[in-house]
Design an enzyme around this catalytic site. Structure first.
Site, short mmCIF file in Angstrom:
data_model
loop_
_atom_site.label_atom_id
_atom_site.label_comp_id
_atom_site.label_asym_id
_atom_site.label_seq_id
_atom_site.Cartn_x
_atom_site.Cartn_y
_atom_site.Cartn_z
N CYS A 40 0.83 -1.19 0.00
CA CYS A 40 0.00 0.00 0.00
C CYS A 40 0.87 1.25 0.00
O CYS A 40 1.98 1.26 0.54
CB CYS A 40 -0.90 -0.01 1.23
SG CYS A 40 -2.15 1.31 1.21
N ASP A 42 0.31 3.75 1.71
CA ASP A 42 0.19 4.34 3.04
C ASP A 42 1.56 4.69 3.61
O ASP A 42 2.47 3.85 3.64
CB ASP A 42 -0.53 3.35 3.97
CG ASP A 42 -0.98 3.97 5.27
OD1 ASP A 42 -0.11 4.50 6.00
OD2 ASP A 42 -2.17 3.90 5.58
N ARG A 44 2.61 5.00 6.45
CA ARG A 44 2.98 4.32 7.70
C ARG A 44 3.54 2.92 7.47
O ARG A 44 3.98 2.26 8.41
CB ARG A 44 1.75 4.22 8.61
CG ARG A 44 1.13 5.57 8.95
CD ARG A 44 -0.24 5.42 9.56
NE ARG A 44 -1.19 4.86 8.60
CZ ARG A 44 -2.44 4.57 8.90
NH1 ARG A 44 -2.91 4.76 10.12
NH2 ARG A 44 -3.26 4.08 7.97
N HIS A 96 -2.46 -4.17 5.31
CA HIS A 96 -2.20 -3.62 6.65
C HIS A 96 -3.47 -3.20 7.34
O HIS A 96 -4.52 -3.03 6.71
CB HIS A 96 -1.22 -2.44 6.56
CG HIS A 96 -1.78 -1.24 5.87
ND1 HIS A 96 -2.41 -0.22 6.55
CD2 HIS A 96 -1.83 -0.91 4.56
CE1 HIS A 96 -2.80 0.70 5.68
NE2 HIS A 96 -2.47 0.32 4.48
N CYS A 99 -6.55 0.29 6.81
CA CYS A 99 -6.31 0.68 5.41
C CYS A 99 -7.43 1.60 4.93
O CYS A 99 -8.60 1.20 4.87
CB CYS A 99 -6.23 -0.56 4.52
SG CYS A 99 -5.88 -0.17 2.79
#
Length: 194
Positions: A40, A42, A44, A96, A99
């Protein structure tokens, strides 16, 4: 912000690059990653950080929702290069917790032009989980549903990946393995998804 990046790069060069110069010099002419990591976007969930991998060990493709689209030139090009030219031995699809893309499956995104089209690539994960679990009413049931959709999305994307003849043939020959992983933001733990 750019100045922060430049300053961070100075720290990287002093504390990492110069100390491991031989390794970085090898990477100037070639790369030999053994894994294609599909994760992803993302911020993080940085693949190298959460796996403690060094530069050159992972060939990465990141997008919203760790999606493996079945008709996408960008993804297909990454996949072809990784399998045919880099000869990766493993492909990881890593989902994760929390999401945003999968949370958006339950939100009216009709004012957005691209996000709804993209996350439709994960819609079957939601449909499968809802068929299994039924309606989620309590906060606990909603949390379980959310996590199950995140897991099921990894499984779904593994199916999408195997729909590429390049992948299915390499798996049949025993040259390639496909893996599903899940990263928990609250614990920092990475676990396998079957």
């Amino acid at each position: 912000m750019i100045e922060t990046f430049i300053e961070g790069n100075k720290i990287f060069r002093e504390q990492d690059f110069e100390r491991k110069k031989e390794r970085y010099m090898q990477l100037t002419s070639t790369q030999h990653p053994t894994v294609l990591w599909i994760g992803c976007s993302d911020s993080r969930v940085n693949p190298e950080r959460i796996t403690h991998c060094r530069a050159g060990e992972l060939f990465t493709h990141r997008n919203i929702g760790n999606i493996v689209p079945t008709h996408d030139w960008n993804f297909a090009t990454v996949l072809e290069y990784a399998v045919k030219h880099l000869k990766v031995k493993d492909i990881v699809i890593c989902g994760h917790s929390d999401c945003g893309a999968l949370n958006a499956l339950d939100v009216d995104m009709s004012k957005d032009a691209y996000i709804p089209l993209w996350i439709n690539n994960a819609r079957d994960a939601q449909t499968r989980v809802d068929a299994r679990l039924g309606e989620a009413n309590t906060p606990e049931e909603k949390a379980i549903r959310k996590k199950e959709i995140e897991y099921e999305n990894v499984r779904l994307q593994m199916e999408h990946l195997r729909s590429y003849p390049l992948v299915s043939m390499a798996e049949e020959k025993g040259c390639l393995e496909v893996h599903g992983l899940y990263y928990d933001l609250k614990t920092g733990a990475l676990s396998k998804i079957a």
